[in-house]
Design an enzyme around this catalytic site. Structure first.
Site, short mmCIF file in Angstrom:
data_model
loop_
_atom_site.label_atom_id
_atom_site.label_comp_id
_atom_site.label_asym_id
_atom_site.label_seq_id
_atom_site.Cartn_x
_atom_site.Cartn_y
_atom_site.Cartn_z
N SER A 1 -6.66 3.48 -3.72
CA SER A 1 -7.96 3.76 -4.33
C SER A 1 -8.93 2.57 -4.27
O SER A 1 -10.11 2.74 -3.98
CB SER A 1 -7.76 4.21 -5.78
N CYS B 1 4.35 7.12 -14.90
CA CYS B 1 3.22 6.43 -15.53
C CYS B 1 2.16 7.39 -16.10
O CYS B 1 1.42 7.02 -17.01
CB CYS B 1 2.60 5.41 -14.58
N TYR C 1 -7.77 9.03 0.84
CA TYR C 1 -8.56 9.96 0.04
C TYR C 1 -9.52 10.79 0.88
O TYR C 1 -10.09 11.76 0.38
CB TYR C 1 -9.28 9.19 -1.09
N ARG D 1 -5.72 4.58 -11.43
CA ARG D 1 -5.19 4.61 -12.79
C ARG D 1 -6.12 5.35 -13.74
O ARG D 1 -5.68 5.99 -14.69
CB ARG D 1 -4.87 3.20 -13.27
N CYS E 1 5.93 2.82 -15.46
CA CYS E 1 6.48 3.77 -14.49
C CYS E 1 7.90 4.21 -14.80
O CYS E 1 8.49 5.01 -14.08
CB CYS E 1 6.41 3.16 -13.09
N ARG F 1 2.95 -4.51 -14.13
CA ARG F 1 4.08 -3.91 -13.44
C ARG F 1 4.88 -4.95 -12.63
O ARG F 1 5.59 -4.60 -11.70
CB ARG F 1 3.59 -2.81 -12.50
N CYS G 1 6.83 9.76 -10.52
CA CYS G 1 6.70 8.53 -11.29
C CYS G 1 6.58 8.93 -12.75
O CYS G 1 6.45 10.11 -13.06
CB CYS G 1 5.45 7.76 -10.85
N LYS H 1 2.28 -0.16 0.70
CA LYS H 1 1.17 0.10 -0.21
C LYS H 1 0.85 -1.14 -1.03
O LYS H 1 1.77 -1.72 -1.56
CB LYS H 1 1.60 1.25 -1.14
N LYS I 1 6.14 -1.40 -2.13
CA LYS I 1 4.96 -1.23 -2.97
C LYS I 1 4.74 -2.49 -3.79
O LYS I 1 5.62 -2.91 -4.54
CB LYS I 1 5.17 -0.03 -3.88
C1 PBG Z 1 2.07 5.67 -9.60
C2 PBG Z 1 1.14 5.41 -8.48
C3 PBG Z 1 0.10 4.48 -8.38
C4 PBG Z 1 -0.54 4.74 -7.16
C5 PBG Z 1 0.16 5.78 -6.55
N1 PBG Z 1 1.20 6.17 -7.36
C6 PBG Z 1 -0.41 3.49 -9.35
C7 PBG Z 1 0.39 2.33 -9.77
O1 PBG Z 1 1.49 2.07 -9.28
O2 PBG Z 1 -0.10 1.66 -10.67
C8 PBG Z 1 -1.77 4.03 -6.68
C9 PBG Z 1 -2.58 4.77 -5.68
C10 PBG Z 1 -3.97 4.27 -5.50
O3 PBG Z 1 -4.41 3.25 -6.05
O4 PBG Z 1 -4.70 4.96 -4.78
N2 PBG Z 1 2.94 4.69 -9.90
#
Ligand code: PBG
Length: 317
Positions: A268, A115, A307, A199, A123, A211, A113, A242, A189
């Site tokens: 997360s 970001c 995690y 983040r 991203c 996003r 990615c 996700k 996603k």
């Molecule tokens: C990168 C990415 C993200 C996550 C995984 N890869 C963040 C986003 O898209 O903002 C989130 C993973 C998590 O919250 O545990 N783009």
């Protein structure tokens, strides 16, 4: 469902992920954050036992995770300098190759990615008016994927949600001798409120806007499923939903329609919410976590990014 021959040969680690058994510790993937230029590893308050690792501390972490039964890792590489044009190739090379050299038995997926890389935290690359420049983003992201493969990545995990990135990654990998490197696509996603703690860990919050122009709207079921089907058509080997819990209803349909192993990312925010409940005495952390894993298993999740993968053996007992 199309019956096509599987594109890549599956080694033992990949067969564990792809199997249609119930979830077990071999199907869990442990996220790792590796932060360039960090002097000491940092604890994450919102995510118990998760760290922002230094290039050195991550070696110890992986050593102990392997002992605990983890094989699969997903790496988030956070470079020191933000740039929209330059790739931090030497950091990628050091971070990935030192782990592979030390622990050849580990399977390293690398999140692809931009970001954590860009000055604006989006991203992909932006046009002057701030909108996403999809074609240049895909080109740049594929160069990142190739740089990872050249550094020894076992698998590529695109999470950016640009259109056409899976096909483009496949092309650049295949033409450079990496046709056996699998792509695990973040194929469905959503734009979500549950990515907050990540983040902070990956230094990747967008500086302006959100996003919604490239991540999926949670209200749209058709789009959600089509997004995974498109990635299958573009050559993804593994699909993913996700956030995991809020997409639980989509795992079965995606798996049935594509015939591909479909997993979930327990993100997360989902993970932190269990932690905060437990911290306030409202639940037992391990039993609540086990309950969520049982639900992913019931839904047919072929694998799970979580995690607490390193506690998989213990929690699944
Ligand atoms: C990168 C990415 C993200 C996550 C995984 N890869 C963040 C986003 O898209 O903002 C989130 C993973 C998590 O919250 O545990 N783009």
């Amino acid at each position: 469902m199309e019956t096509k021959q599987r594109r890549i040969r599956l080694n033992a680690a990949l067969r564990d992920l792809a199997s249609s058994e119930s979830l077990n510790y071999k199907k869990l993937i442990q996220p790792l954050f590796i932060v360039e230029g960090l002097n000491e590893r940092e604890k994450m308050d919102s995510l118990p036992d998760v760290f922002r690792d230094t290039e050195r501390s991550v070696l110890k972490q992986v050593e102990s995770d392997l002992k605990a039964g983890v094989t699969h890792f997903i790496l988030f590489l956070v470079p020191e300098l933000k740039s929209n044009t330059e790739l931090p190739k030497s950091f990628y090379e050091r971070a990935i190759s030192s782990l592979k050299k030390e622990f050849p038995e580990s399977f390293l997926w690398i999140d692809t990615c931009m970001c954590s890389l860009t000055t604006h935290g989006h991203c992909g690359l932006l046009h002057k008016d701030g909108s996403i420049d999809n074609p240049s983003s895909v080109k740049h992201l594929s160069e990142i994927a190739l740089a990872y493969a050249l550094s020894g990545a076992d698998g590529i995990a695109p999470s950016d949600m640009m259109d056409g990135r899976v096909a483009s990654h496949r092309r650049i990998l295949d033409t450079n001798g990496f046709s056996q490197v699998p792509v695990m696509s973040y194929s469905t996603k959503f734009k979500s409120n549950f990515y907050g703690p990540f983040r902070a860990a990956a230094d990747s919050a967008p500086g302006h806007g959100d996003r919604s122009s490239y991540q999926i709207d949670v209200r749209n079921r058709e789009d959600s499923i089509l997004s995974s089907i498109r990635d299958q058509e573009e050559g993804a080997d593994f699909l993913m939903v996700k956030p995991g819990m809020t997409s639980i209803d989509l795992i079965g349909p995606i798996r049935e329609k594509t015939g591909l192993p479909t997993g979930a990312y327990q993100v997360s925010g989902e993970f932190a919410s269990i932690h905060y409940l437990a911290q306030n005495g409202f639940c037992d952390f391990d039993s609540a976590l086990r309950e969520t894993w049982q639900i992913f298993s019931r839904a047919g999740s072929a694998y799970l990014i979580t995690y607490a993968a390193r506690r998989g053996k213990e929690i699944f007992q």
